[in-house]
Design an enzyme around this catalytic site. Structure first.
Site, PDB file in Angstrom:
ATOM      1  CG  ASP A  81      43.233 -32.809 -13.497  1.00 34.58           C
ATOM      2  OD1 ASP A  81      44.261 -33.284 -12.979  1.00 34.58           O
ATOM      3  OD2 ASP A  81      43.207 -32.331 -14.646  1.00 34.58           O
TER       4      ASP A  81
ATOM      5  CG  ASP B  38      41.968 -31.687 -18.504  1.00 37.22           C
ATOM      6  OD1 ASP B  38      42.317 -32.276 -17.454  1.00 37.22           O
ATOM      7  OD2 ASP B  38      42.779 -31.301 -19.361  1.00 37.22           O
TER       8      ASP B  38
ATOM      9  CG  ASP C 207      48.556 -29.350 -15.238  1.00 33.24           C
ATOM     10  OD1 ASP C 207      48.820 -28.134 -15.284  1.00 33.24           O
ATOM     11  OD2 ASP C 207      49.315 -30.188 -14.735  1.00 33.24           O
TER      12      ASP C 207
END
Length: 228
Positions: free
Chosen positions: A12, A170, A14
């Site tokens: 991922d 996250d 961000d």
């Protein structure tokens, strides 16, 4: 590390490559205040983190047409890019892990719900575009995260085997997408604590890519077929 064919790392962007969530939070508050919304860190994590913009518009601007709602989100993303221009910092240990993967010939991809312009900004600010064989943008597919399609597309583009690969996420949304695609997923603790990431499906969690348990897991996963 001498990985078996089909091994890959999928990231991922961000909160995973760079800790950009505080910048997104600032941009959301700058734009959404006039619509009666104010977000603290807890609300951001609970209601915004990892979601596609089309879903955010639907949830927070239901009185608007889809087109007008997305125009507001486009404004927020422009605010994010303006703020982020000088504020992008890699998650600790990232560059060493990318060097290790390159040296071992491990294919890598970035898989995100962020708009392409945002993804380009973060990847270029970190100087890591050449590291990735593929960049998957969820909004450009029929389904974005939490659907598994973005990670399935990443695996397809890399010619990778989910059973030999590792994803890094996250958010709950991202972990759902990656695990749904059959990927063992490591949760990065930039926004959520260990317990929340594990509850979402992460196999382990880490503050950075230099965590010994993270590195050991990657090595074991990528050599799974050699040791079976």
């Amino acid at each position: 590390m001498l990985p078996t064919p089909g091994a890959a790392l999928l990231f991922d962007i961000d909160g995973t490559l760079a800790d950009t969530d505080p910048i997104h939070l600032e941009a959301f508050n700058a734009v959404f205040a006039r619509y009666g919304h104010q977000f603290d860190r807890a609300r951001f994590v609970r209601e915004l983190q990892g979601l596609a913009n089309i879903d955010i518009a639907r949830n927070f601007l239901p009185e608007m047409s889809a087109e007008d709602g997305m125009a507001v989100l486009d404004e927020k993303e422009a605010a994010f890019r303006a703020l982020a221009a000088t504020e992008i910092h890699a998650v600790p240990g990232l560059f060493a892990l990318l060097d290790m993967a390159d040296a071992a010939g491990i294919a890598m991809a970035a898989v995100t719900n962020a708009p392409r312009a945002n993804a380009d900004l973060v990847i270029d600010a970190l100087g890591i575009r050449s590291r990735f064989k593929a960049l998957v943008i969820g909004a450009e597919l029929p389904h974005s995260k939490p659907h598994p399609l973005p990670y399935l597309e990443g695996l397809r583009l890399l010619g990778a085997d989910a059973a030999l690969s590792v994803a890094f996420e996250d958010s709950r949304t991202g972990i759902a997408s990656a695990t749904g695609a059959g990927l063992a997923t490591i949760g990065m603790r930039t926004g959520l604590p260990d317990a929340d990431l594990r509850a979402a499906g992460a196999v382990l969690t880490a503050d950075g890519y230099d965590d010994p348990a993270l590195l050991a897991f990657i090595g074991e996963r990528m050599n799974a077929s050699q040791t079976a």
